[in-house]
Design a protein around this motif. Sequence first.
Motif, PDB file in Angstrom:
ATOM      1  N   ASP A  72       0.839  -1.209   0.000  1.00 19.75           N
ATOM      2  CA  ASP A  72       0.000   0.000   0.000  1.00 19.75           C
ATOM      3  C   ASP A  72       0.869   1.252   0.000  1.00 19.75           C
ATOM      4  O   ASP A  72       0.634   2.191  -0.746  1.00 19.75           O
ATOM      5  N   LEU A  73       1.889   1.205   0.858  1.00 18.08           N
ATOM      6  CA  LEU A  73       2.763   2.366   1.032  1.00 18.08           C
ATOM      7  C   LEU A  73       3.504   2.707  -0.261  1.00 18.08           C
ATOM      8  O   LEU A  73       3.724   3.870  -0.581  1.00 18.08           O
ATOM      9  N   MET A  74       3.873   1.672  -1.000  1.00 18.23           N
ATOM     10  CA  MET A  74       4.696   1.869  -2.191  1.00 18.23           C
ATOM     11  C   MET A  74       3.871   2.045  -3.467  1.00 18.23           C
ATOM     12  O   MET A  74       4.438   2.316  -4.527  1.00 18.23           O
ATOM     13  N   GLU A  75       2.573   1.849  -3.356  1.00 19.58           N
ATOM     14  CA  GLU A  75       1.724   1.851  -4.540  1.00 19.58           C
ATOM     15  C   GLU A  75       1.910   3.119  -5.384  1.00 19.58           C
ATOM     16  O   GLU A  75       2.087   3.050  -6.602  1.00 19.58           O
ATOM     17  N   LEU A  76       1.896   4.275  -4.717  1.00 23.70           N
ATOM     18  CA  LEU A  76       1.977   5.555  -5.419  1.00 23.70           C
ATOM     19  C   LEU A  76       3.300   5.697  -6.177  1.00 23.70           C
ATOM     20  O   LEU A  76       3.325   6.019  -7.371  1.00 23.70           O
ATOM     21  N   ALA A  77       4.381   5.393  -5.453  1.00 21.33           N
ATOM     22  CA  ALA A  77       5.712   5.480  -6.069  1.00 21.33           C
ATOM     23  C   ALA A  77       5.797   4.527  -7.262  1.00 21.33           C
ATOM     24  O   ALA A  77       6.386   4.855  -8.305  1.00 21.33           O
ATOM     25  N   ALA A  78       5.169   3.355  -7.102  1.00 15.48           N
ATOM     26  CA  ALA A  78       5.194   2.358  -8.171  1.00 15.48           C
ATOM     27  C   ALA A  78       4.453   2.881  -9.395  1.00 15.48           C
ATOM     28  O   ALA A  78       4.934   2.784 -10.525  1.00 15.48           O
ATOM     29  N   GLN A  79       3.295   3.448  -9.140  1.00 16.57           N
ATOM     30  CA  GLN A  79       2.501   3.992 -10.251  1.00 16.57           C
ATOM     31  C   GLN A  79       3.277   5.074 -10.989  1.00 16.57           C
ATOM     32  O   GLN A  79       3.333   5.080 -12.213  1.00 16.57           O
ATOM     33  N   GLU A  80       3.903   5.966 -10.218  1.00 15.30           N
ATOM     34  CA  GLU A  80       4.680   7.055 -10.826  1.00 15.30           C
ATOM     35  C   GLU A  80       5.782   6.509 -11.717  1.00 15.30           C
ATOM     36  O   GLU A  80       6.103   7.070 -12.753  1.00 15.30           O
ATOM     37  N   ALA A  81       6.350   5.395 -11.296  1.00 17.59           N
ATOM     38  CA  ALA A  81       7.445   4.804 -12.054  1.00 17.59           C
ATOM     39  C   ALA A  81       6.934   3.859 -13.141  1.00 17.59           C
ATOM     40  O   ALA A  81       7.722   3.275 -13.884  1.00 17.59           O
ATOM     41  N   GLY A  82       5.620   3.698 -13.194  1.00 12.87           N
ATOM     42  CA  GLY A  82       5.030   2.809 -14.193  1.00 12.87           C
ATOM     43  C   GLY A  82       5.286   1.342 -13.888  1.00 12.87           C
ATOM     44  O   GLY A  82       5.476   0.521 -14.781  1.00 12.87           O
ATOM     45  N   VAL A  83       5.282   1.032 -12.596  1.00 11.25           N
ATOM     46  CA  VAL A  83       5.550  -0.349 -12.184  1.00 11.25           C
ATOM     47  C   VAL A  83       4.299  -0.961 -11.564  1.00 11.25           C
ATOM     48  O   VAL A  83       3.607  -0.307 -10.786  1.00 11.25           O
ATOM     49  N   LYS A  84       4.015  -2.206 -11.929  1.00 13.06           N
ATOM     50  CA  LYS A  84       2.861  -2.892 -11.367  1.00 13.06           C
ATOM     51  C   LYS A  84       3.320  -3.771 -10.201  1.00 13.06           C
ATOM     52  O   LYS A  84       4.300  -4.505 -10.327  1.00 13.06           O
ATOM     53  N   ILE A  85       2.607  -3.652  -9.082  1.00  9.35           N
ATOM     54  CA  ILE A  85       2.957  -4.494  -7.930  1.00  9.35           C
ATOM     55  C   ILE A  85       2.010  -5.686  -7.885  1.00  9.35           C
ATOM     56  O   ILE A  85       0.790  -5.524  -7.921  1.00  9.35           O
ATOM     57  N   ILE A  86       2.547  -6.878  -7.829  1.00  7.32           N
ATOM     58  CA  ILE A  86       1.719  -8.088  -7.736  1.00  7.32           C
ATOM     59  C   ILE A  86       1.874  -8.699  -6.344  1.00  7.32           C
ATOM     60  O   ILE A  86       2.994  -8.951  -5.887  1.00  7.32           O
ATOM     61  N   ARG A  87       0.743  -8.918  -5.683  1.00 10.54           N
ATOM     62  CA  ARG A  87       0.777  -9.522  -4.334  1.00 10.54           C
ATOM     63  C   ARG A  87       0.448 -11.002  -4.461  1.00 10.54           C
ATOM     64  O   ARG A  87      -0.657 -11.357  -4.846  1.00 10.54           O
ATOM     65  N   ASN A  88       1.387 -11.810  -4.159  1.00 12.74           N
ATOM     66  CA  ASN A  88       1.189 -13.260  -4.258  1.00 12.74           C
ATOM     67  C   ASN A  88       1.373 -13.858  -2.868  1.00 12.74           C
ATOM     68  O   ASN A  88       2.389 -14.439  -2.543  1.00 12.74           O
ATOM     69  N   PHE A  89       0.354 -13.634  -2.020  1.00 10.49           N
ATOM     70  CA  PHE A  89       0.455 -14.065  -0.620  1.00 10.49           C
ATOM     71  C   PHE A  89      -0.266 -15.381  -0.426  1.00 10.49           C
ATOM     72  O   PHE A  89      -1.428 -15.521  -0.801  1.00 10.49           O
ATOM     73  N   ASN A  90       0.384 -16.320   0.200  1.00 11.01           N
ATOM     74  CA  ASN A  90      -0.248 -17.600   0.506  1.00 11.01           C
ATOM     75  C   ASN A  90      -1.010 -17.481   1.828  1.00 11.01           C
ATOM     76  O   ASN A  90      -0.422 -17.151   2.853  1.00 11.01           O
ATOM     77  N   ARG A  91      -2.294 -17.764   1.759  1.00 10.09           N
ATOM     78  CA  ARG A  91      -3.123 -17.612   2.962  1.00 10.09           C
ATOM     79  C   ARG A  91      -2.750 -18.630   4.043  1.00 10.09           C
ATOM     80  O   ARG A  91      -3.084 -18.446   5.212  1.00 10.09           O
ATOM     81  N   ALA A  92      -2.069 -19.685   3.632  1.00 10.03           N
ATOM     82  CA  ALA A  92      -1.664 -20.707   4.614  1.00 10.03           C
ATOM     83  C   ALA A  92      -0.688 -20.141   5.645  1.00 10.03           C
ATOM     84  O   ALA A  92      -0.535 -20.686   6.736  1.00 10.03           O
ATOM     85  N   VAL A  93      -0.003 -19.046   5.260  1.00  7.84           N
ATOM     86  CA  VAL A  93       0.898 -18.410   6.232  1.00  7.84           C
ATOM     87  C   VAL A  93       0.042 -17.593   7.191  1.00  7.84           C
ATOM     88  O   VAL A  93      -0.453 -16.522   6.848  1.00  7.84           O
TER      89      VAL A  93
END
Lengths: 130, 506
Positions: free
Chosen positions: B364-385
């Motif tokens: 969430d924190l990095m989303e804005l910076a990522a967008q500005e840089a034209g980078v897509k963030i993918i969250r691949n979290f395993n719910r088992a953790v």
Amino acid sequence: MGKKVLVVDDDADVRTFVTTVVEANGYTPIVATNGEEAMAKVRGDKPDLIVLDVLMPRESGIRMYRELKTDDALKTIPVVILSGIAKRTFLRSQAALTEFGGQAVPEPVAYLEKPAEPEELAGTIKKVLG
Amino acid sequence: MSTLLLIDDEEGIRKVLSLSLRKDGYQVLAAENGEKGLGAFRQNLPPIVLTDIKMPGIDGIEVLKRVKEIAPDTEVIVITGHGDIELAIQALQLGASDFITKPVSDEALSIALKRAEQKLEMKRRLKEYTHDLESMVKAATEELRRRYEFEDKLIQASIDGIVATNEKGSVVIFNEVASRIFGYSRLEAIRRMDIDVLYPTEIAREIKEGLYGKKYGEEHIFRWKEINVKAKDGQEMPVRFSGAILYEKEEVVGSVGFLQDIREIKRLEQELIESERLAAIGQTVAGLAHCVKNILYGLKGGVYVVNTALKSNNPEQLKTGWDMVNRNIGKVSDLVMDLLNYSKEREPDYQRCFLNTIAGEVCDLMELAAQEAGVKIIRNFNRAVGEVTLDPKGIHRCVLNLVSNAIDACRFDLDRKKDCVVEIKIALEDKDTVVIEVSDNGCGMDEEVKDKIFTSFFSTKGGVGTGLGLLVTQKIIKEHGGTISVKSEPGKGSTFAIRLPLRENV
């Protein structure tokens, strides 16, 4: 409406600072965060002056400066470089590119090293735009 | 031609024998009594003396004694009367070489003379031989001395310290360098010191074992190794040591040790480490100064914007300026936190928490910076953790560092046609380990950069980076008992993987 100044820098703080200086001195700022966006705005908005950073991601200021100065329609737009790298380094990189096969490009109308004082930046812009 | 002294009191015999002897090739000196005979002997020193025994005055026995005193090598032949066998024996005991009896026959005389000649010849040869032998011994001794001196010079001139002992371990050779290393003079060491005093216990024991215990043919060479020897003044001297047990015809004759003074090398090593450390500090300070300068620039810019807004009474601009000031204060505090985190030994503040939540916050924190840089963030979290035990702030810092690095890697990638992606993957590797993987398809790193990222304050981001991020990340992960690893290829991207052991409770 005052003369238009295009501010190209990837750092938001620098953009804010420079646009404030531009505005405070009666000019109209336009901003771009990288070279690609900046070239589009140069062609679209026809700025009277460009304040350009050298080190930017994607398209660097070094390449953009060459693009500007080798385009007959754009080469007359004065460019003020505002950069964290030293003037000597910038000129050397341009000389290297010229030697590499490109045509020679003139030196920028002014070169300011970061951090620039607001008065210094304002004075430079005023001097260039008359 | 040999000279012969003939002494006889009978003139007839003198005349006859003289003639006969002259004929045989002798130069004959004749004397009529012992006294005159000895006078002639002293004057001429003839090699052969032929003397009658029974004479008035000084008799033949006395002549024989005196002649042997004057020149022991003289051949003395005595002439005895018939039946004077006692006297003949006495003469032989006194050193006469032969005797002939009267009446003197030419034959007996010439045999006796021949024998005397032979004896003389043998004596001469023996003398010559002895003389040769003497000069040979002298030459050999000289040669030996030269060789010994040469070897001694060799030993003395060696840049290694050389210490040799006899078969009992007592010092017999102690060269100048050894003397410099140990501080003992040669006189103090040779024959007076034992290797027990010079070498560390372990080495001395090994050598003694070699001297007393081991059989010939067993490997008994000590390869180079670094040891400390104790000098006279008690100081520990670092040396490189090698040695051997010396044998002569399968018998142990002693030992030899070679010592290289490595104080200079040690000093240079220390200097090198020191200068590298200083260079690293210099680099760090320069990097930090650059980083602080950039923040300062942001602060000054913010202040300028605020001032301008106040002058023109522009509330919107005022907010922009104030935000700038705040953002840069945030940067300073982050930097200071990083520095403190790095410099302090600390225990992680373990708490029960959800790793997925922490990673989500970072995204969430990095989303804005990522967008500005034209980078897509993918969250691949395993719910088992599920809920895990770790230091949430520390791990947040690590994931944030890796994600912001990943975005930077995309920003600095020169390939503009690429769709930049940063993926954060959280999964269980096995029942005891959780993995956090942050991968990007940005600019990647070459080997040189990869080698440095975890070992020094190192940044490729110019003024933007402090070079601290990955060092702090690594430190926090280590404090958790975890590991961090990296795979990277220039132009293709990088993947950082953090592995943390799962803890049961706080």
